[in-house]
Design an enzyme around this catalytic site. Structure first.
Site, PDB file in Angstrom:
ATOM      1  N   LEU A  66     -49.316  15.486  30.631  1.00  0.00           N
ATOM      2  CA  LEU A  66     -49.652  16.918  31.198  1.00  0.00           C
ATOM      3  C   LEU A  66     -48.556  17.920  30.746  1.00  0.00           C
ATOM      4  O   LEU A  66     -47.101  17.311  30.575  1.00  0.00           O
ATOM      5  CB  LEU A  66     -49.230  17.331  32.509  1.00  0.00           C
ATOM      6  CG  LEU A  66     -50.226  15.393  33.558  1.00  0.00           C
ATOM      7  CD1 LEU A  66     -50.088  16.889  35.392  1.00  0.00           C
ATOM      8  CD2 LEU A  66     -51.912  16.262  33.249  1.00  0.00           C
ATOM      9  N   GLU A 102     -47.121  21.088  31.196  1.00  0.00           N
ATOM     10  CA  GLU A 102     -47.135  22.104  32.018  1.00  0.00           C
ATOM     11  C   GLU A 102     -47.803  23.752  30.685  1.00  0.00           C
ATOM     12  O   GLU A 102     -47.419  24.015  30.062  1.00  0.00           O
ATOM     13  CB  GLU A 102     -45.009  23.022  32.284  1.00  0.00           C
ATOM     14  CG  GLU A 102     -44.658  22.335  32.717  1.00  0.00           C
ATOM     15  CD  GLU A 102     -43.207  22.406  33.180  1.00  0.00           C
ATOM     16  OE1 GLU A 102     -42.503  23.031  32.815  1.00  0.00           O
ATOM     17  OE2 GLU A 102     -41.975  20.896  33.584  1.00  0.00           O
ATOM     18  N   LYS A 136     -45.276   6.018  27.140  1.00  0.00           N
ATOM     19  CA  LYS A 136     -44.877   7.491  27.952  1.00  0.00           C
ATOM     20  C   LYS A 136     -43.172   7.473  26.956  1.00  0.00           C
ATOM     21  O   LYS A 136     -43.407   8.672  26.543  1.00  0.00           O
ATOM     22  CB  LYS A 136     -44.693   7.272  29.139  1.00  0.00           C
ATOM     23  CG  LYS A 136     -44.253   8.360  29.968  1.00  0.00           C
ATOM     24  CD  LYS A 136     -45.000   9.811  29.866  1.00  0.00           C
ATOM     25  CE  LYS A 136     -43.758  10.787  30.312  1.00  0.00           C
ATOM     26  NZ  LYS A 136     -44.927  12.312  30.101  1.00  0.00           N
ATOM     27  N   PHE A 146     -47.735  21.138  16.858  1.00  0.00           N
ATOM     28  CA  PHE A 146     -46.632  19.905  17.675  1.00  0.00           C
ATOM     29  C   PHE A 146     -45.903  20.699  16.065  1.00  0.00           C
ATOM     30  O   PHE A 146     -44.522  19.900  15.978  1.00  0.00           O
ATOM     31  CB  PHE A 146     -46.443  19.122  17.538  1.00  0.00           C
ATOM     32  CG  PHE A 146     -45.693  18.845  19.047  1.00  0.00           C
ATOM     33  CD1 PHE A 146     -46.927  19.328  20.469  1.00  0.00           C
ATOM     34  CD2 PHE A 146     -44.683  18.761  19.110  1.00  0.00           C
ATOM     35  CE1 PHE A 146     -46.905  19.559  21.092  1.00  0.00           C
ATOM     36  CE2 PHE A 146     -44.376  18.823  21.252  1.00  0.00           C
ATOM     37  CZ  PHE A 146     -45.590  18.949  22.062  1.00  0.00           C
ATOM     38  N   CYS A 181     -38.776  17.324  30.392  1.00  0.00           N
ATOM     39  CA  CYS A 181     -39.768  16.307  30.014  1.00  0.00           C
ATOM     40  C   CYS A 181     -38.750  15.782  28.548  1.00  0.00           C
ATOM     41  O   CYS A 181     -38.002  14.844  28.721  1.00  0.00           O
ATOM     42  CB  CYS A 181     -41.041  16.125  29.931  1.00  0.00           C
ATOM     43  SG  CYS A 181     -42.025  16.752  31.141  1.00  0.00           S
TER      44      CYS A 181
HETATM   45  C1  UGA Z   1     -44.724  16.822  27.074  1.00  0.00           C
HETATM   46  C2  UGA Z   1     -45.756  16.394  26.411  1.00  0.00           C
HETATM   47  O1  UGA Z   1     -46.416  18.308  25.429  1.00  0.00           O
HETATM   48  C3  UGA Z   1     -46.709  16.198  28.095  1.00  0.00           C
HETATM   49  O2  UGA Z   1     -47.133  15.137  26.808  1.00  0.00           O
HETATM   50  C4  UGA Z   1     -45.742  15.086  28.436  1.00  0.00           C
HETATM   51  O3  UGA Z   1     -46.821  15.227  29.505  1.00  0.00           O
HETATM   52  C5  UGA Z   1     -44.448  15.925  29.329  1.00  0.00           C
HETATM   53  O4  UGA Z   1     -44.023  16.830  28.259  1.00  0.00           O
HETATM   54  C6  UGA Z   1     -43.789  15.171  30.302  1.00  0.00           C
HETATM   55  O5  UGA Z   1     -43.477  13.677  29.624  1.00  0.00           O
HETATM   56  O6  UGA Z   1     -44.217  15.115  31.732  1.00  0.00           O
HETATM   57  P1  UGA Z   1     -44.047  20.081  28.144  1.00  0.00           P
HETATM   58  O7  UGA Z   1     -42.226  19.485  28.535  1.00  0.00           O
HETATM   59  O8  UGA Z   1     -45.431  20.585  29.250  1.00  0.00           O
HETATM   60  O9  UGA Z   1     -44.787  18.565  27.819  1.00  0.00           O
HETATM   61  O10 UGA Z   1     -43.782  20.949  26.599  1.00  0.00           O
HETATM   62  P2  UGA Z   1     -44.903  20.552  25.346  1.00  0.00           P
HETATM   63  O11 UGA Z   1     -45.929  21.612  25.001  1.00  0.00           O
HETATM   64  O12 UGA Z   1     -44.485  19.569  24.762  1.00  0.00           O
HETATM   65  O13 UGA Z   1     -42.717  21.321  24.492  1.00  0.00           O
HETATM   66  C7  UGA Z   1     -42.140  20.702  24.531  1.00  0.00           C
HETATM   67  C8  UGA Z   1     -41.053  21.073  23.438  1.00  0.00           C
HETATM   68  O14 UGA Z   1     -41.259  21.663  21.985  1.00  0.00           O
HETATM   69  C9  UGA Z   1     -40.844  23.080  24.279  1.00  0.00           C
HETATM   70  O15 UGA Z   1     -39.486  23.811  24.094  1.00  0.00           O
HETATM   71  C10 UGA Z   1     -41.755  23.247  22.931  1.00  0.00           C
HETATM   72  O16 UGA Z   1     -41.358  25.011  22.977  1.00  0.00           O
HETATM   73  C11 UGA Z   1     -41.508  23.185  21.211  1.00  0.00           C
HETATM   74  N1  UGA Z   1     -42.447  22.362  21.025  1.00  0.00           N
HETATM   75  C12 UGA Z   1     -43.476  22.200  21.116  1.00  0.00           C
HETATM   76  C13 UGA Z   1     -41.469  23.464  19.493  1.00  0.00           C
HETATM   77  O17 UGA Z   1     -40.848  23.815  19.681  1.00  0.00           O
HETATM   78  N2  UGA Z   1     -43.068  23.011  19.033  1.00  0.00           N
HETATM   79  C14 UGA Z   1     -43.809  22.830  18.986  1.00  0.00           C
HETATM   80  O18 UGA Z   1     -45.173  22.585  17.978  1.00  0.00           O
HETATM   81  C15 UGA Z   1     -44.188  22.158  20.053  1.00  0.00           C
END
Ligand code: UGA
Length: 458
Positions: free
Chosen positions: A155, A157, A211, A256, A267
């Site tokens: 998931l 957030e 994971k 991403f 996470c």
């Molecule tokens: C992440 C994973 O995407 C989920 O699949 C996983 O279940 C979750 O961790 C977990 O282990 O519980 P999340 O932490 O909610 O989910 O956030 P993401 O949307 O993945 O973003 C993570 C970070 O990367 C954020 O700081 C976001 O701003 C950054 N990000 C993401 C970027 O800087 N650029 C991108 O293109 C994508």
């Protein structure tokens, strides 16, 4: 089916609500009395779009209940989910104390007349599911029958409910002795058979690795584009277009690849650390993952250097409007948020901060306090009298920043866009000095071209 979900954090609370929505009878358990009291009143501990409504709806229909008493929660449950947190410990390893404690509690509460399937959703290092099984076995009544299945969650957030209803895949880890168990098959089938995406099952350790490897790969992808962005700034390329261009290759893909000030949240940072820790312990160091961690750590500092480049190292007397406190948009979570890191650094250089975030104000205050920071209720308030705007989270409303209004209410005319949400041309046309990530903007006009000369042979 009767389901017990232990741990009402992100994964547990969303899971409990969605399982109830799928027609099961669910009881959520948490040792935090305050949290359970609030949830029962319909007050959610986290902001997640749609979650409050879903929880209240199923509590009203009696399909969802909450308790602090695990024996009450497990009464009649055919399946028990472990969804407690595995925070980072001082060594970088995952702190599994909550998982072990819950495993022992589950063992004590097993009903010897029932078969119970225990499903581990908490993110746990390789080998942990086997230990969970062992601990349950030690505290369980001799005649208790149970299995342990690993079912890591993916998931995000901010879109957790949608993700749970529309997963890319469901990963299951099942030990060899449980693979032919009728009860395990029946439980997993009635939970997930309605999903249209693939359900894949492996052994426990492989599921656990999937994971961590997923999060490490995603962290790597973001960090790769962030490092390419640093080079783009030097050579005059545009990282957003580079991302678009490489993302068209299906082997890379477009997701991403949004450059910014680094990944954060509850996470990626902790899972990357935990994976590195396991790797070290097993004598199989993950060199690339370690580099990802190091590069990501350095990004907030490199971003703050842009502010210093503009105003000098002593920022006292400089008022900065900081837009965004959450680690990403659509959440109130500030855990390991790069925004918090940047604001701390700006404060360290003496800047005074006017901070705004649509959701994360409460959590941010706990991290940052009030010294030198005033928290305001709207983006426009943050701009008043500011020497500069710093954009730290990609909330959609920041992309709508009214530049004319900003120009009128601010004292200075500089924008530092840490998430590339604004349109460079519009910002520069409005007379702002613009810094962003991975692009050469008007801020670098007077700097020499850094592209190395190309020498033709002969
Ligand atoms: C992440 C994973 O995407 C989920 O699949 C996983 O279940 C979750 O961790 C977990 O282990 O519980 P999340 O932490 O909610 O989910 O956030 P993401 O949307 O993945 O973003 C993570 C970070 O990367 C954020 O700081 C976001 O701003 C950054 N990000 C993401 C970027 O800087 N650029 C991108 O293109 C994508």
């Amino acid at each position: 089916m009767n389901i017990c979900v232990v741990g009402t954090g992100y994964v547990g609370l969303v899971g409990a609500a969605v399982f109830a929505d799928w027609g099961h009878t669910v009881c959520g358990v948490d040792i935090d009395e305050g949290k359970i009291t609030n949830i029962k009143k319909g007050v959610m501990p986290i902001y997640e779009d749609g979650l409050g409504d879903l929880v209240r709806q199923h509590m009203d229909l009696d399909g969802l209940s909450f308790t602090t008493d695990i024996s009450e929660g497990m009464f009649g449950a055919e399946v028990v989910f472990i969804c407690v947190g595995t925070p980072q410990s001082k060594t970088g390893a995952a702190d599994l104390s909550a998982v072990w404690a819950v495993a022992e509690d589950i063992g004590r509460c097993l009903d010897p007349d029932m078969y119970t399937v225990v499903v581990v959703k908490s993110t746990v290092p390789v080998g942990s599911n086997e230990k969970v099984k062992e601990l349950i076995g030690v505290s369980a009544p001799k005649s208790a029958k149970f299995s342990v299945v690993s079912n890591p969650e993916f998931l995000r957030e901010g879109s957790a409910i949608w993700d749970m209803n529309n997963p890319d895949r469901t990963v299951l880890g099942i030990g060899s002795s449980d693979r032919l168990s009728e009860e395990v098959c029946r439980v997993l089938f009635s939970l997930y058979e309605h999903l249209s995406s693939p359900i894949v099952w492996y052994d426990l350790r492989t599921a656990e690795m999937i994971k961590y490897a997923s999060n490490a790969f995603l962290a790597m992808k973001v960090t790769s584009i962030n490092e390419i962005a640093l080079m783009c700034e030097r050579v005059g390329a545009d990282v957003d277009r580079v991302a678009e261009g490489i993302g068209l290759d299906p082997r890379i893909g477009p997701d991403f690849l949004k450059a910014g000030i680094g990944y954060g949240g509850s996470c990626f940072p902790k899972d990357v650390q935990a994976l590195m820790n396991t790797a070290k312990q097993t004598g199989s160091p993950l060199t690339i993952v370690s580099a990802v961690d190091a590069v990501n750590d350095h990004l907030p500092e490199l971003f703050v250097e842009k502010v210093i480049r503009e105003f000098g190292v002593n920022l006292s007397g400089i008022k900065i409007a900081c837009l965004g406190l959450a680690f990403k948009a659509n959440t109130d979570d500030v855990r390991d948020s790069r925004s918090i890191e940047v604001i701390r650094m700006l404060r360290g250089h003496g800047a005074s901060i006017q901070a705004y975030d649509p959701r994360a104000y409460g959590n941010a205050v706990e991290e940052l306090g009030y010294f030198g920071i005033s928290y305001v209720d709207t983006m426009n308030e943050a701009l008043i009298g500011a020497d500069a705007v710093v954009i730290l989270t990609e909330w959609p409303e920041f992309a709508e920043l009214d530049l004319l209004h900003a120009k009128e209410s601010m004292k200075g005319k500089v924008i530092f866009d840490g998430r590339n949400v604004l349109d460079q041309e519009s910002v520069e046309d409005m007379g702002f000095t613009y810094y962003c990530v991975g692009k050469r903007t008007n801020a670098y006009e007077k700097e020499p071209d850094l592209v190395p000369g190309i020498f033709l042979p002969g």
